[in-house]
Write an enzyme that holds these catalytic residues in place. Structure first.
Site, short mmCIF file in Angstrom:
data_model
loop_
_atom_site.label_atom_id
_atom_site.label_comp_id
_atom_site.label_asym_id
_atom_site.label_seq_id
_atom_site.Cartn_x
_atom_site.Cartn_y
_atom_site.Cartn_z
N CYS A 123 0.84 -1.20 0.00
CA CYS A 123 0.00 0.00 0.00
C CYS A 123 0.87 1.25 0.00
CB CYS A 123 -0.99 -0.05 1.16
SG CYS A 123 -2.34 1.14 1.00
N HIS B 43 -3.83 -4.67 -0.26
CA HIS B 43 -3.37 -5.29 0.98
C HIS B 43 -3.45 -6.79 0.84
CE1 HIS B 43 -3.06 -1.78 3.65
NE2 HIS B 43 -3.94 -1.23 2.84
N GLU C 231 -2.55 -9.04 2.80
CA GLU C 231 -2.91 -9.66 4.09
C GLU C 231 -4.41 -9.55 4.36
OE1 GLU C 231 -1.56 -6.77 3.66
OE2 GLU C 231 -2.19 -5.33 5.19
#
Lengths: 262, 241
Positions: free
Chosen positions: B119, B223, B225
């Site tokens: 990001c 992102h 994750e």
């Protein structure tokens, strides 16, 4: 292309998951940590947890749960975030930037503020400055009066503010809100569908994403919410009483031509 | 563990062997087998970014993760993650103030060890950023970070959007026709070297660069994750670099 989001909302009261009706009836439906794992298995877009407890008395010491007991909200958040490989929003009784920081430290990606934002609007700006606008969701709860006029309520629907929703949403955005979670108190738990007039009015005036919440009873309601202008649709009760509601909800939207992620 | 096994586990031949033998396993399960060799990932703490989510995801994939608090910690890591949420200028100021710039450059550019920016972390790899004024970035990759120009569309770009692999043999090689990943940003890196463009995403009818790759250096605007199984698969590929 950007997909429309379907977002399950989980309500926490004193450490247990509850469903609500017009913000007053609260029936227990499960264990918050166990449910997070279930939603992660379902591959949902996002998860929103709203802690609607009043007095902060948390007790998960029932022995019929298979999941480890956690004694307070941040502990629950921390456990939940371990099973969440999608964005997680946490809200409820957040009154300061320090409260927000605690949430982020325990695994939240976004924080939702409601009464705190209304009573001290500087909180929105302070939060946006410290964590970025996109991490600050302002929750707006709305009741419709007999004469058709809509009004923003805070404190779990107990306190009238005198504000028109469009006006408050406009101010919240100006102060730095990155997303609006728009909830109809009247529709909550009734399965009659979203308050479409409310959605139309607010989304037309909003420059940030608006998530509609309150009233979903059939999957077609999601389609109506999107067509009324919502950027994302959220629901709570339907996910506790139906199997595969996430998949079926999305399939219904696809049939109506809305692009969602499968 | 004998040294030769550690080295073999990091080669493409090993991944290919896994793929041949365990084709039916989901990406996440394949990960645990590959990472038994124990790669150590350092997460840069410069006061910005949700370290916990990245840590959770990497640990789920079997990596050993630690939070790097200062330059000296980098010696413990095989690879680094630079997360980031917030404004470009503040991020660069924090990196300088906490003495991160030199140690990270040594790790990523001199030692050429695997490094991923996520990001805002990806944006910081650029030469300059334009958020709240002009700011110099790390300058490791050529190009600038500009505001997303999408008249009529909501900014920030927030939600799930498809990442299409331009570089089909790099980090995104598992994506097939493309996969939805979670984005939340108002600015995007515009690289001036097309060779580093690894993935593209269409927002409101126009593409922006969602993944950059140059050898050991990688950047993801979304992102990973927070992007469920496709995100985890991309992180897994990073762990195999």
């Amino acid at each position: 292309m950007l997909r429309t989001r379907l977002i399950p909302v989980l309500l926490l009261q004193n450490g247990l998951l509850v469903r609500s009706e017009s913000f007053s009836v609260h029936q227990v439906v499960g264990n918050p940590i166990h449910e997070a794992k279930r939603f992660n298995e379902w591959n949902v877009d996002e998860l929103v947890y709203l802690d609607i407890s009043r007095d902060g008395a948390y007790d998960l010491r029932r022995d019929d749960h298979k999941v480890k007991s956690v004694a307070e909200p941040m502990g629950i958040l921390e456990e939940v975030s371990k099973s969440c490989f999608m964005p997680l929003t946490w809200g409820g009784r957040i009154r300061s930037v320090d409260d927000m920081r605690e949430c982020f430290l325990h695994g939240a990606d976004k924080v939702a503020i409601n009464s705190g934002a209304f009573r001290t609007p500087e909180l929105i700006t302070a939060g946006a400055k410290a964590f970025g606008n996109q991490a600050i969701v302002v929750c707006v709860d709305v009741r419709q009066h007999a004469d058709g006029r809509r009004e923003v309520f805070i404190d779990g629907g107990r306190e009238a503010t005198g504000f028109d929703p469009v006006k408050w949403v406009g101010e919240a955005i100006e102060r730095g809100a990155g997303e609006i979670l728009l909830q109809s108190i009247d529709r909550d738990g009734t399965a009659r569908g979203y308050d479409l007039e409310l959605i139309k009015a607010v989304t037309a005036a909003s420059s940030v994403p608006v998530v509609a919440l309150g009233g979903v009873g059939r999957y077609e309601h999601y389609v109506e919410g999107i067509k009324a202008g919502a950027d994302a649709v959220a629901a709570a009760n339907i996910f506790h009483f139906k199997e595969l509601s996430d998949r079926q909800g999305k399939r219904t939207m696809i049939k109506a031509g809305i692009s969602v992620r499968l | 563990m004998p040294l030769k096994w550690t080295l073999f586990a990091s080669t493409p031949a090993f991944s290919a062997k896994l793929a041949r033998e365990k084709r039916h396993l989901t990406p996440v399960r394949k990960c645990h087998k590959a990472n038994r060799m124990g790669t150590v990932v350092g997460l840069i703490d410069y006061g910005m970014g949700n370290l916990r989510s990245v840590q959770n995801a990497l640990e789920k994939l079997g990596a050993s993760v630690f939070i790097a608090r200062e330059g000296g910690d980098l010696a413990k890591a095989d690879r680094l993650v630079l997360p980031g949420v917030g404004a470009f200028g503040d991020a660069m100021a924090n990196l300088h103030a906490r003495g991160w710039v030199e140690p990270m450059a040594h790790f990523a550019l001199s030692e050429q060890k695997p490094f991923i920016g996520i990001c805002l972390g990806m944006q910081l790899l650029a030469e300059r950023g334009t958020e709240y004024g002009e700011h110099r970035g790390l300058g490791w990759l050529p190009g600038a970070v500009l505001k997303l120009d999408r008249p009529g569309a909501r900014i920030p770009h927030m939600g799930w959007n498809d990442v299409r692999a331009v570089n089909k043999s790099g980090l995104l090689r598992d994506l097939g026709d493309g996969a939805s990943c979670y984005f939340v940003h108002s600015y995007a890196f515009v690289p001036s070297d097309p060779a580093i463009v690894s993935g593209l995403t269409d927002y409101a009818g126009k593409d922006f660069v969602s993944v950059v790759e140059r050898g050991n250096l990688v950047g993801a605007q979304f992102h990973p994750e927070k992007s469920q199984k496709h995100g985890l698969a991309i992180l897994q590929r990073f762990l195999e670099l």
